[in-house]
Design a protein around this motif. Structure first.
Motif, PDB file in Angstrom:
ATOM      1  N   VAL A  53      34.331 -15.063 -51.761  1.00 13.49           N
ATOM      2  CA  VAL A  53      33.680 -13.763 -51.940  1.00 13.49           C
ATOM      3  C   VAL A  53      32.182 -13.891 -52.225  1.00 13.49           C
ATOM      4  N   PRO A  54      31.719 -14.899 -52.982  1.00 12.10           N
ATOM      5  CA  PRO A  54      30.262 -15.025 -53.145  1.00 12.10           C
ATOM      6  C   PRO A  54      29.514 -15.189 -51.823  1.00 12.10           C
ATOM      7  N   LEU A  55      30.149 -15.792 -50.818  1.00  9.92           N
ATOM      8  CA  LEU A  55      29.516 -15.883 -49.501  1.00  9.92           C
ATOM      9  C   LEU A  55      29.328 -14.492 -48.895  1.00  9.92           C
ATOM     10  N   LEU A  56      30.339 -13.639 -49.042  1.00  8.64           N
ATOM     11  CA  LEU A  56      30.221 -12.270 -48.536  1.00  8.64           C
ATOM     12  C   LEU A  56      29.136 -11.511 -49.293  1.00  8.64           C
ATOM     13  N   ALA A  57      29.080 -11.736 -50.600  1.00  9.46           N
ATOM     14  CA  ALA A  57      28.121 -11.004 -51.430  1.00  9.46           C
ATOM     15  C   ALA A  57      26.684 -11.406 -51.136  1.00  9.46           C
ATOM     16  N   SER A  58      26.484 -12.636 -50.673  1.00  6.37           N
ATOM     17  CA  SER A  58      25.119 -13.147 -50.518  1.00  6.37           C
ATOM     18  C   SER A  58      24.519 -12.911 -49.141  1.00  6.37           C
ATOM     19  N   CYS A  59      25.327 -12.463 -48.175  1.00 10.15           N
ATOM     20  CA  CYS A  59      24.798 -12.399 -46.807  1.00 10.15           C
ATOM     21  C   CYS A  59      24.438 -10.987 -46.354  1.00 10.15           C
ATOM     22  N   GLY A  60      24.571 -10.003 -47.227  1.00  4.96           N
ATOM     23  CA  GLY A  60      24.065  -8.670 -46.920  1.00  4.96           C
ATOM     24  C   GLY A  60      24.922  -7.816 -46.013  1.00  4.96           C
ATOM     25  N   GLY A  65      37.770  -8.205 -55.044  1.00  5.23           N
ATOM     26  CA  GLY A  65      37.359  -7.912 -56.411  1.00  5.23           C
ATOM     27  C   GLY A  65      38.426  -8.327 -57.405  1.00  5.23           C
ATOM     28  N   LEU A  66      38.119  -8.141 -58.686  1.00  2.00           N
ATOM     29  CA  LEU A  66      39.008  -8.545 -59.771  1.00  2.00           C
ATOM     30  C   LEU A  66      39.453  -7.327 -60.577  1.00  2.00           C
ATOM     31  N   PRO A  67      40.555  -7.452 -61.333  1.00  2.00           N
ATOM     32  CA  PRO A  67      41.096  -6.300 -62.068  1.00  2.00           C
ATOM     33  C   PRO A  67      40.145  -5.788 -63.142  1.00  2.00           C
ATOM     34  N   ALA A  68      40.219  -4.492 -63.381  1.00  2.00           N
ATOM     35  CA  ALA A  68      39.355  -3.862 -64.375  1.00  2.00           C
ATOM     36  C   ALA A  68      39.526  -4.489 -65.755  1.00  2.00           C
ATOM     37  N   ALA A  69      40.747  -4.891 -66.098  1.00  2.00           N
ATOM     38  CA  ALA A  69      40.980  -5.493 -67.420  1.00  2.00           C
ATOM     39  C   ALA A  69      40.145  -6.755 -67.595  1.00  2.00           C
ATOM     40  N   CYS A 129      43.749  -0.832 -71.323  1.00  4.34           N
ATOM     41  CA  CYS A 129      43.196   0.280 -70.554  1.00  4.34           C
ATOM     42  C   CYS A 129      41.676   0.203 -70.634  1.00  4.34           C
ATOM     43  N   GLU A 130      41.021   0.334 -69.497  1.00  2.00           N
ATOM     44  CA  GLU A 130      39.576   0.164 -69.435  1.00  2.00           C
ATOM     45  C   GLU A 130      38.959   1.365 -68.727  1.00  2.00           C
ATOM     46  N   PRO A 131      38.028   2.076 -69.368  1.00  2.00           N
ATOM     47  CA  PRO A 131      37.353   3.176 -68.674  1.00  2.00           C
ATOM     48  C   PRO A 131      36.473   2.644 -67.552  1.00  2.00           C
ATOM     49  N   ALA A 132      36.552   3.283 -66.387  1.00  3.23           N
ATOM     50  CA  ALA A 132      35.780   2.814 -65.236  1.00  3.23           C
ATOM     51  C   ALA A 132      34.287   2.875 -65.498  1.00  3.23           C
ATOM     52  N   SER A 133      33.862   3.785 -66.383  1.00  3.89           N
ATOM     53  CA  SER A 133      32.433   3.943 -66.641  1.00  3.89           C
ATOM     54  C   SER A 133      31.822   2.734 -67.326  1.00  3.89           C
ATOM     55  N   GLU A 134      32.651   1.821 -67.852  1.00  2.00           N
ATOM     56  CA  GLU A 134      32.131   0.663 -68.571  1.00  2.00           C
ATOM     57  C   GLU A 134      32.259  -0.633 -67.772  1.00  2.00           C
ATOM     58  N   LEU A 135      32.606  -0.546 -66.513  1.00  2.00           N
ATOM     59  CA  LEU A 135      32.816  -1.748 -65.716  1.00  2.00           C
ATOM     60  C   LEU A 135      31.522  -2.192 -65.041  1.00  2.00           C
ATOM     61  N   PRO A 136      31.325  -3.505 -64.876  1.00  2.20           N
ATOM     62  CA  PRO A 136      30.126  -3.999 -64.184  1.00  2.20           C
ATOM     63  C   PRO A 136      30.222  -3.735 -62.689  1.00  2.20           C
ATOM     64  N   CYS A 137      29.075  -3.636 -62.036  1.00  2.00           N
ATOM     65  CA  CYS A 137      29.093  -3.422 -60.593  1.00  2.00           C
ATOM     66  C   CYS A 137      29.512  -4.713 -59.893  1.00  2.00           C
ATOM     67  N   TRP A 138      30.062  -4.553 -58.700  1.00  3.86           N
ATOM     68  CA  TRP A 138      30.652  -5.671 -57.962  1.00  3.86           C
ATOM     69  C   TRP A 138      29.645  -6.789 -57.713  1.00  3.86           C
ATOM     70  N   GLN A 139      28.470  -6.444 -57.204  1.00  4.01           N
ATOM     71  CA  GLN A 139      27.474  -7.464 -56.871  1.00  4.01           C
ATOM     72  C   GLN A 139      27.112  -8.293 -58.102  1.00  4.01           C
ATOM     73  N   ASP A 140      27.003  -7.636 -59.249  1.00  6.24           N
ATOM     74  CA  ASP A 140      26.606  -8.342 -60.470  1.00  6.24           C
ATOM     75  C   ASP A 140      27.675  -9.326 -60.929  1.00  6.24           C
ATOM     76  N   TYR A 141      28.933  -8.883 -60.967  1.00 11.05           N
ATOM     77  CA  TYR A 141      29.938  -9.802 -61.514  1.00 11.05           C
ATOM     78  C   TYR A 141      30.293 -10.903 -60.530  1.00 11.05           C
ATOM     79  N   VAL A 142      30.216 -10.623 -59.226  1.00 12.04           N
ATOM     80  CA  VAL A 142      30.452 -11.692 -58.254  1.00 12.04           C
ATOM     81  C   VAL A 142      29.360 -12.754 -58.370  1.00 12.04           C
ATOM     82  N   SER A 143      28.114 -12.323 -58.473  1.00 15.18           N
ATOM     83  CA  SER A 143      27.005 -13.274 -58.607  1.00 15.18           C
ATOM     84  C   SER A 143      27.119 -14.081 -59.890  1.00 15.18           C
TER      85      SER A 143
END
Length: 350
Positions: A202-209, A104-108, A131-145
Motif C-alpha cells: 500500500v505505501p507504493l500506491l500511496a507514493s505514486c499519486g 486501509g486498516l480498522p478504525a480501532a 468504539c471509535e468516532p470517525a471524526s478522530e481518525l487520521p487521514c489515510w495518506q498520513d497513517y500509510v506514510s
C-alpha cells in the motif's frame, strides 16, 4: 482532510473509451516461486477482453537503461510483464487495477495508533477502545506514510502491541467493509497475511499519486481499487468456494472446481452486470494448472474491476460510511452483500 468535512467521492471520472484493466492477486514478498499474479485486458464497451497473465516477481525496480520519467504506455501492460509492481504503477494511464488486499486498516487500530503517536512516552500501553468516532481518525495518506517508515519487524511488533491492549475476542478487529463481506481482518499476520500485504504494497500506491476512490481521490488517469475475489467465487461456486490448493484427492477436486468456476464465469458476468467476458483460450490452461489458484483469482479481480468501472464511483457504496474514508472499502460490496444500516448522522454526503 478532517473527518467532519464532506470528502470528495471521486476526483475524476474513469475513462469512457477503451480502458486497460488489471486484476492483481497479491503476495507480500513476490518472487519466482510466488509472484504477484496479474490478469491484464481491455474493457471496451460491454466486453472485457483478457489478453495476458503476468507473473510479477518483485515489488521494486525499473527496467535497466530507463528512468522514472520513461513514458511507458498503458497498452504495454498487454504485451510484456512489468519488471515489478513499481514498474506497473509507472505506466501512464488510462488504466484501472483491482488489488486483492486491504488498502486501509480498522478504525480501532487507527485510533490507538494516533493516540500512541501523540504520547510517545507510553505509546504501547494505552487500551484501545472498542468504539471509535470517525471524526478522530487520521487521514489515510498520513497513517500509510507513517507506518511505511517501520520495517517489517517493527510493524509486526506494533500490531502485536495493539492486540495486547484488546480483550479476548477482539484482538483482530474488522473494518466495516470486512464485516459486510466476511473478509479477514487487515491486521492478520499469519495464515492469510493480509497485514503484511498492506505494509508491503500500500505505501507504493500511496507514493505514486494514482487515484484511489474514497481514500485519496486525484485527477490521475491511473486508478486502483480494492477488490475481493472471494465475492465472485462464492457467488459462482457457493460458500465456501474450494478451488485452490489441497492435497492428494483434494487437488483433483479443486482443479475440477476451478474448471467449473472458469466455465461459469462468463455467464455470471452477463447475468450480474451485463458484462461479456472474453479470455484467450490458452490462458484457461494456465489457470487450471495453477494449483494455488492465484491466476484464477487474478482473473476474478479483473472481472470485479471491470464491473466496478461500469458502476458509479468505481463500485464504492452509494452513501459511504464516514469511516470508509479512512479504512477503505471493498469495491462492489453492496452488489454482493446486503448493506448494513449505519445509523443516523454517520454517513458522508454523496
Amino acid at each position: 482532510m478532517n473527518s467532519t468535512d464532506s470528502p470528495p467521492r471521486s476526483a475524476a471520472p474513469l475513462c469512457a473509451g477503451p480502458l486497460t484493466v488489471l486484476g492483481i492477486d497479491v503476495t507480500s514478498a513476490p518472487g519466482r516461486r510466488k509472484p504477484l499474479a496479474c490478469a491484464a485486458g481491455i474493457l471496451q464497451a460491454d466486453t472485457l477482453h483478457i489478453d495476458r497473465l503476468h507473473a510479477v516477481t518483485a515489488l521494486h525496480g525499473l527496467p535497466r537503461h530507463t528512468g522514472a520519467n520513461t513514458p511507458w504506455q498503458a497498452e504495454m501492460l498487454l504485451c510484456a510483464p512489468p519488471a515489478s509492481l513499481e514498474h506497473l504503477l509507472a505506466h501512464k494511464g488510462p488504466w484501472i487495477a483491482g488489488f486483492d488486499m486491504p488498502f486501509g486498516l480498522p478504525a480501532a487500530f487507527l485510533h490507538w495508533w494516533q493516540q500512541a503517536q501523540r504520547d510517545c512516552r507510553t505509546p504501547l500501553r494505552k487500551a484501545a477502545p472498542l468504539c471509535e468516532p470517525a471524526s478522530e481518525l487520521p487521514c489515510w495518506q498520513d497513517y500509510v506514510s507513517s507506518l511505511a517508515q517501520l520495517d517489517k519487524d517493527a510493524f509486526r511488533q506494533t500490531i502485536y502491541a495493539f492486540m495486547n491492549t484488546r480483550p479476548t475476542g477482539h484482538k483482530l478487529p474488522l473494518r466495516l467493509t470486512d464485516a459486510q463481506t466476511a473478509a479477514q481482518s487487515p491486521l492478520r499476520l499469519n495464515y492469510v497475511p493480509v497485514g503484511r500485504m498492506f505494509h508491503a504494497l500500500v505505501p507504493l500506491l500511496a507514493s505514486c499519486g494514482i487515484n484511489i476512490p474514497l481514500l485519496r481521490p486525484t485527477t490521475d488517469s491511473r486508478t486502483a481499487i480494492e477488490v475481493y475475489p472471494a465475492l465472485a467465487a462464492r457467488a459462482v461456486l457457493g460458500n465456501p468456494p474450494r478451488y485452490k490448493d489441497g492435497t492428494g484427492a483434494q487437488r483433483q477436486q479443486r482443479t475440477q472446481a476451478r474448471a467449473a468456476l472458469l466455465e461459469a464465469l462468463p455467464e455470471y458476468c452477463r447475468t450480474i452486470g451485463g458484462l461479456a467476458l472474453s479470455v484467450r483460450p490458452q490462458l484457461y490452461q494456465t489457470m487450471l494448472q495453477d494449483t494455488a489458484g492465484d491466476f484464477a483469482d487474478a482473473l476474478l479481480c479483473a472481472v470485479l474491476t471491470a464491473l466496478a468501472v461500469r458502476r458509479r464511483d468505481a463500485g464504492m457504496p452509494p452513501v459511504p460510511h464516514l469511516k470508509m474514508y479512512h479504512e477503505g472499502c471493498i469495491a462492489l460490496q453492496d452488489m454482493f452483500c446486503p448493506p448494513q444500516p449505519h445509523g443516523s448522522g454517520t454517513t458522508a454526503p454523496a
